[in-house]
Write a protein that holds these residues in place. Sequence first.
Motif, mmCIF file in Angstrom:
data_model
loop_
_atom_site.group_PDB
_atom_site.id
_atom_site.type_symbol
_atom_site.label_atom_id
_atom_site.label_comp_id
_atom_site.label_asym_id
_atom_site.label_seq_id
_atom_site.Cartn_x
_atom_site.Cartn_y
_atom_site.Cartn_z
ATOM 1 N N HIS A 324 -27.469 -89.271 -6.679
ATOM 2 C CA HIS A 324 -28.496 -88.234 -6.791
ATOM 3 C C HIS A 324 -29.283 -88.402 -8.089
ATOM 4 C CE1 HIS A 324 -27.210 -85.849 -3.342
ATOM 5 N NE2 HIS A 324 -25.961 -86.053 -3.722
ATOM 6 N N ASP A 325 -28.670 -89.026 -9.078
ATOM 7 C CA ASP A 325 -29.301 -89.248 -10.380
ATOM 8 C C ASP A 325 -29.011 -90.674 -10.838
ATOM 9 O OD1 ASP A 325 -30.132 -86.393 -11.010
ATOM 10 O OD2 ASP A 325 -27.962 -86.136 -10.761
ATOM 11 N N TYR A 326 -29.877 -91.169 -11.731
ATOM 12 C CA TYR A 326 -29.679 -92.484 -12.366
ATOM 13 C C TYR A 326 -29.439 -93.587 -11.333
ATOM 14 C CZ TYR A 326 -28.801 -89.225 -16.195
ATOM 15 O OH TYR A 326 -28.893 -88.191 -17.089
ATOM 16 N N GLN A 327 -30.192 -93.549 -10.246
ATOM 17 C CA GLN A 327 -29.899 -94.471 -9.153
ATOM 18 C C GLN A 327 -30.062 -95.931 -9.545
ATOM 19 O OE1 GLN A 327 -30.553 -93.744 -5.003
ATOM 20 N NE2 GLN A 327 -31.848 -95.556 -4.844
ATOM 21 N N LEU A 328 -31.143 -96.277 -10.241
ATOM 22 C CA LEU A 328 -31.384 -97.696 -10.527
ATOM 23 C C LEU A 328 -30.225 -98.317 -11.297
ATOM 24 C CD1 LEU A 328 -35.194 -98.100 -11.352
ATOM 25 C CD2 LEU A 328 -33.951 -98.796 -9.310
ATOM 26 N N THR A 329 -29.758 -97.647 -12.336
ATOM 27 C CA THR A 329 -28.685 -98.232 -13.151
ATOM 28 C C THR A 329 -27.322 -98.121 -12.453
ATOM 29 O OG1 THR A 329 -28.497 -96.128 -14.349
ATOM 30 C CG2 THR A 329 -29.855 -97.861 -15.346
ATOM 31 N N THR A 330 -27.060 -96.974 -11.835
ATOM 32 C CA THR A 330 -25.758 -96.791 -11.182
ATOM 33 C C THR A 330 -25.584 -97.764 -10.028
ATOM 34 O OG1 THR A 330 -25.703 -94.454 -11.773
ATOM 35 C CG2 THR A 330 -24.266 -95.166 -9.976
ATOM 36 N N GLN A 331 -26.580 -97.848 -9.151
ATOM 37 C CA GLN A 331 -26.436 -98.724 -7.997
ATOM 38 C C GLN A 331 -26.419 -100.192 -8.405
ATOM 39 O OE1 GLN A 331 -29.560 -99.011 -5.022
ATOM 40 N NE2 GLN A 331 -28.045 -99.099 -3.365
ATOM 41 N N ALA A 332 -27.170 -100.544 -9.439
ATOM 42 C CA ALA A 332 -27.144 -101.933 -9.911
ATOM 43 C C ALA A 332 -25.736 -102.343 -10.307
ATOM 44 C CB ALA A 332 -28.100 -102.106 -11.090
ATOM 45 N N ASP A 333 -25.035 -101.452 -10.996
ATOM 46 C CA ASP A 333 -23.666 -101.745 -11.417
ATOM 47 C C ASP A 333 -22.722 -101.791 -10.221
ATOM 48 O OD1 ASP A 333 -21.513 -102.149 -13.248
ATOM 49 O OD2 ASP A 333 -21.036 -100.028 -13.124
ATOM 50 N N MET A 334 -22.845 -100.828 -9.299
ATOM 51 C CA MET A 334 -21.952 -100.780 -8.149
ATOM 52 C C MET A 334 -22.144 -102.001 -7.250
ATOM 53 S SD MET A 334 -20.313 -98.090 -8.864
ATOM 54 C CE MET A 334 -19.311 -98.005 -7.400
ATOM 55 N N LEU A 335 -23.391 -102.387 -7.010
ATOM 56 C CA LEU A 335 -23.633 -103.546 -6.149
ATOM 57 C C LEU A 335 -23.226 -104.848 -6.826
ATOM 58 C CD1 LEU A 335 -27.021 -102.639 -4.407
ATOM 59 C CD2 LEU A 335 -24.686 -102.447 -3.502
ATOM 60 N N ALA A 336 -23.302 -104.896 -8.155
ATOM 61 C CA ALA A 336 -22.805 -106.075 -8.868
ATOM 62 C C ALA A 336 -21.294 -106.215 -8.664
ATOM 63 C CB ALA A 336 -23.140 -105.976 -10.356
ATOM 64 N N LYS A 337 -20.580 -105.103 -8.714
ATOM 65 C CA LYS A 337 -19.138 -105.129 -8.453
ATOM 66 C C LYS A 337 -18.868 -105.565 -7.015
ATOM 67 C CE LYS A 337 -17.975 -101.446 -11.750
ATOM 68 N NZ LYS A 337 -17.605 -100.019 -11.901
ATOM 69 N N LEU A 338 -19.649 -105.030 -6.080
ATOM 70 C CA LEU A 338 -19.479 -105.381 -4.674
ATOM 71 C C LEU A 338 -19.644 -106.875 -4.458
ATOM 72 C CD1 LEU A 338 -19.350 -104.131 -1.658
ATOM 73 C CD2 LEU A 338 -21.822 -104.522 -1.694
ATOM 74 N N ALA A 339 -20.747 -107.428 -4.957
ATOM 75 C CA ALA A 339 -21.035 -108.846 -4.727
ATOM 76 C C ALA A 339 -20.028 -109.744 -5.432
ATOM 77 C CB ALA A 339 -22.456 -109.160 -5.212
ATOM 78 N N HIS A 340 -19.662 -109.393 -6.652
ATOM 79 C CA HIS A 340 -18.687 -110.177 -7.410
ATOM 80 C C HIS A 340 -17.344 -110.207 -6.683
ATOM 81 C CE1 HIS A 340 -15.356 -110.238 -10.442
ATOM 82 N NE2 HIS A 340 -16.036 -111.261 -10.926
ATOM 83 N N ALA A 341 -16.889 -109.041 -6.206
ATOM 84 C CA ALA A 341 -15.587 -108.961 -5.542
ATOM 85 C C ALA A 341 -15.596 -109.691 -4.200
ATOM 86 C CB ALA A 341 -15.197 -107.498 -5.349
ATOM 87 N N MET A 342 -16.668 -109.545 -3.436
ATOM 88 C CA MET A 342 -16.738 -110.222 -2.145
ATOM 89 C C MET A 342 -16.778 -111.736 -2.314
ATOM 90 S SD MET A 342 -19.216 -107.654 0.086
ATOM 91 C CE MET A 342 -19.268 -108.752 1.518
ATOM 92 N N ALA A 343 -17.529 -112.213 -3.302
ATOM 93 C CA ALA A 343 -17.586 -113.659 -3.555
ATOM 94 C C ALA A 343 -16.230 -114.183 -4.013
ATOM 95 C CB ALA A 343 -18.654 -113.963 -4.598
ATOM 96 N N TYR A 344 -15.544 -113.413 -4.850
ATOM 97 C CA TYR A 344 -14.201 -113.801 -5.284
ATOM 98 C C TYR A 344 -13.265 -113.921 -4.081
ATOM 99 C CZ TYR A 344 -9.366 -112.908 -6.644
ATOM 100 O OH TYR A 344 -7.997 -112.957 -6.744
ATOM 101 N N PHE A 345 -13.292 -112.918 -3.205
ATOM 102 C CA PHE A 345 -12.400 -112.901 -2.048
ATOM 103 C C PHE A 345 -12.725 -114.064 -1.108
ATOM 104 C CE2 PHE A 345 -10.962 -111.010 2.091
ATOM 105 C CZ PHE A 345 -9.618 -110.888 1.764
ATOM 106 N N ASP A 346 -14.000 -114.336 -0.905
ATOM 107 C CA ASP A 346 -14.392 -115.474 -0.074
ATOM 108 C C ASP A 346 -13.846 -116.774 -0.648
ATOM 109 O OD1 ASP A 346 -16.352 -116.926 1.921
ATOM 110 O OD2 ASP A 346 -16.792 -117.757 -0.068
ATOM 111 N N GLY A 347 -13.933 -116.929 -1.960
ATOM 112 C CA GLY A 347 -13.426 -118.139 -2.587
ATOM 113 C C GLY A 347 -11.927 -118.289 -2.423
ATOM 114 N N VAL A 348 -11.203 -117.195 -2.580
ATOM 115 C CA VAL A 348 -9.752 -117.244 -2.421
ATOM 116 C C VAL A 348 -9.379 -117.572 -0.978
ATOM 117 C CG1 VAL A 348 -7.617 -115.902 -2.534
ATOM 118 C CG2 VAL A 348 -9.304 -115.712 -4.367
ATOM 119 N N MET A 349 -10.074 -116.937 -0.028
ATOM 120 C CA MET A 349 -9.768 -117.205 1.386
ATOM 121 C C MET A 349 -10.102 -118.651 1.759
ATOM 122 S SD MET A 349 -8.348 -114.583 2.788
ATOM 123 C CE MET A 349 -7.535 -114.386 1.178
ATOM 124 N N GLY A 350 -11.041 -119.254 1.053
ATOM 125 C CA GLY A 350 -11.393 -120.640 1.334
ATOM 126 C C GLY A 350 -10.317 -121.633 0.940
#
Length: 465
Positions: A324-350
């Motif tokens: 509801h507030d501070y969307q640009l900064t909050t979502q940037a951080d949350m999506l960075a965590k999402l992408a980092h974690a998914m890429a890590y998991f993909d690498g491990v599964m590989g």
Amino acid sequence: MLALAGTGAMPFTLNLAAMGNAAAQNASDYKALVCLFMTGGNDHFNTVLPTDSGSWNEYQRIRNTGGTGSIALPGVGATGGVLPITPNSPQAGRSFALHPSLGPLKQLFDAGRVGIVANVGTLIQPTTLVQFKAQSVQLPPRLFSHNDQQATWQSTQAETTATSGWGGRIADLVASGNSNATFTCISSAGNALFLAGRTVRQYQISGTSAAPITKLNESLFGMPAGSNPLRQIITAEPTNLFQKEHAAVVARAINSQAALSSGMLAAGSGVPDPTPYINPNTGVATVNPLAVQLQTVARIIGGRSALGARRQVFYVNLGTFDTHDYQLTTQADMLAKLAHAMAYFDGVMGNLQGANMRNQVTLFTASDFGRTFTSNGDGTDHGWGSHHFIMGGAVKGKDIYGSMPVTGLGHSLDVGSGSLLPTTSVDQYGATLASWFGLSATQIADVFPNIANFSNRNLGFMNAA
């Protein structure tokens, strides 16, 4: 943890080698589903964006409110701009991009291991805007409410009536194929309605390992002779029914922790620690809690043979996306965590203990709902439909499934402030995953009672089992 029980108590001494041999005979048949729930309602309009000139101009007109309250992202090619993607199946006259924080996810999309499902949401039956406004069809209860829509997403039932989740109901149907049903449903993010089965119980694990009841195998208050009596006291079978059930739960928890710890220990050396993720707002490197949850999932998958598991359903969580507030900064951080974690998991599964497990493990995202297209000043409010990611070697990646809605306001899917009327139901989304998991059409209809209302019951984003 005590509420970790599977069906029936196991003997304390576990023959892990025998369990492992049974699972190893069917190792190629192993499959896992991983639900990554983005709590709070992710803003999909800034996650996957149409960037053709007409769409982009309308996006900027509505979201670029000027000053520090603007929630619009920079365009393709600008510093920190959105990241262009090229789906295999073009949508006429349209181009698309991802949020600037999703760089690792763009690489997976380009490599064909990530797909996007457009405008998914809770529906009971196909619904038009006219029907929605007239309330002439059955609608999900209490739309735009966090608790209610989390429950409906995870169970396809209202919060007040939900007793099981669709992940748990899938697990009910496959648990008999596991030597030990206890480890069919596992959450690394606390109790999850998604994993609640009609018969199968979810196993909850906190941190990177199963927490034991201490002092069972060592001295108690400095007295070595105290450990065995402690075990006898807390697992004894009294006559009082309440105490009897409590003792049974404790005994199962002790046995389950021993089995899971042994399995994870065997897999541990083959699962590297996640690298730190970089906060895009501050540049500071820190631990990504979502990556740690997925590391735990990877270690359990690595121990599948010792655990006697052929089918497993996992739940991990990242929050909060309630911007509801501070969307640009909050979502940037949350999506960075999402992408980092998914890429890590993909690498491990590989390369999990020398084996490529990508084809056997599928991760998918979910969230309470999407958000409004219009800004409330510095953020967005609760919406309905939203876009989601599916990841894995069995995914028909590098594509967008379903039709990406028109960019703007006042169109045929705008239920108010640009909030999207879903064009794909959670039931269709889940049924497609369940089909890949091995469920029959009859079983899918049991798990997803509303699926009979939809003509398209497989969205086609998974390769054949």
